[in-house]
Write an enzyme that holds these catalytic residues in place. Structure first.
Site, PDB file in Angstrom:
ATOM      1  N   GLU A   1       0.834  -1.203   0.000  1.00  0.00           N
ATOM      2  CA  GLU A   1       0.000   0.000   0.000  1.00  0.00           C
ATOM      3  C   GLU A   1       0.874   1.260   0.000  1.00  0.00           C
ATOM      4  O   GLU A   1       0.574   2.223  -0.713  1.00  0.00           O
ATOM      5  CB  GLU A   1      -0.911  -0.001   1.233  1.00  0.00           C
ATOM      6  CG  GLU A   1      -1.904  -1.141   1.282  1.00  0.00           C
ATOM      7  CD  GLU A   1      -2.945  -1.083   0.180  1.00  0.00           C
ATOM      8  OE1 GLU A   1      -3.359   0.039  -0.196  1.00  0.00           O
ATOM      9  OE2 GLU A   1      -3.345  -2.153  -0.308  1.00  0.00           O
TER      10      GLU A   1
ATOM     11  N   GLU B   1      -2.033 -10.709   3.840  1.00  0.00           N
ATOM     12  CA  GLU B   1      -2.726 -10.572   5.121  1.00  0.00           C
ATOM     13  C   GLU B   1      -4.155 -11.098   5.087  1.00  0.00           C
ATOM     14  O   GLU B   1      -4.739 -11.402   6.134  1.00  0.00           O
ATOM     15  CB  GLU B   1      -2.698  -9.116   5.602  1.00  0.00           C
ATOM     16  CG  GLU B   1      -3.526  -8.144   4.783  1.00  0.00           C
ATOM     17  CD  GLU B   1      -2.765  -7.528   3.625  1.00  0.00           C
ATOM     18  OE1 GLU B   1      -3.042  -6.377   3.269  1.00  0.00           O
ATOM     19  OE2 GLU B   1      -1.901  -8.221   3.048  1.00  0.00           O
TER      20      GLU B   1
END
Length: 269
Positions: A116, A136
């Protein structure tokens, strides 16, 4: 200013600076100190009239493995997660908002929250050995920010965010996760050449061009989508399965935890 977890260096000849995440023994995993120091160094660069462009990279063999999964207290409520994710998302958005161009120089793994971070940079150059992913999801978590749908085709977004699979540099290039892939031993040179090019551009031209591009994304709803994601992932973390995964993390070593998480998916490529 001195830093514990990053290096901040200004180039000796051109008007650009480099932030290096400097926890190579932890694969540059990002804890609160890393996030806050990147944010502080970003502000220093933006406020410095002698810095017209910025590079973010990692020391050693990783850009960053993502948020540090060790040492936290995960028996917490939704308000904790909301506040935690808001701070993380704001720090990432500050990169996206910066009035100078920011280049991600990806020298190895760029995973989860670090992916990100990379996507919040304006441009990305990757070594041919780099690897990318959002693993994740496999432990009932999600990204702190939601930049991927603003960069990639929806099919590719769903693939990465539903499976947790990692992709190599060439696949990342096809997906438009990165702008360019170069041999690993040329990454520093190619990144610095781009930084020098941007540093020599008329500053107002890049500043206002970036503002216009960002405005297009804001008008289309980028900021509300980030806020929705904060609420969604905060809620995800306090579901029954979310609490079970956090309990596993508290009692396992990181190596055991990652093996427990990833073993069910082996051989399913």
């Amino acid at each position: 200013m001195s830093y514990e977890t990053i290096l901040y260096e200004k180039d000796a000849t051109d008007k650009f600076a480099t932030i290096t995440i400097n926890r190579p023994d932890k694969m540059n995993a990002m804890n609160k100190t890393v996030i806050r120091e990147i944010d502080a160094a970003l502000k220093s660069a933006v406020d410095d009239p002698d810095v017209n462009a910025l590079v973010i990279t990692g020391a050693g063999r990783a850009f960053s493995s993502g948020y540090d999964l060790q040492g936290g207290d995960f028996d917490v409520d939704i308000d904790f997660w909301r506040e935690d994710m808001t701070e993380n998302a704001e720090a990432l958005l500050n990169i996206w908002r910066a009035p100078i161009p920011v280049i991600a120089s990806v020298n190895g793994y760029a995973l989860a929250g670090a992916l990100e971070l990379m996507m919040c940079c304006d441009l990305a150059i990757a070594a041919d050995t780099a690897r990318f992913g959002e693993p994740e999801v496999r432990h009932n978590s999600g990204p702190p920010a939601l930049m991927m749908p603003w960069l990639l085709a929806t099919r590719d977004v769903r693939w990465l965010m539903f499976t947790g699979d990692m992709v190599d540099a060439e696949e990342a290039l096809r997906m438009h996760l990165v702008n360019k892939v170069v041999p690993a031993d040329q990454l520093k040179e190619k990144t610095e050449n781009l930084a020098r090019k941007l540093a020599r551009m008329p500053v107002p031209a890049l500043k206002y061009t970036k503002a216009s591009i960002n405005n297009q994304q804001m008008v289309a709803g980028l900021l509300p989508s980030f806020q929705y994601n904060i609420e969604a992932i905060a809620a995800l973390h306090v579901t029954r399965q979310g609490r079970e995964w956090m309990a596993n993390l508290a009692k396992m070593s990181l190596k055991e935890y990652l093996a427990f998480r990833d073993n069910p998916f082996k051989g399913l490529d």
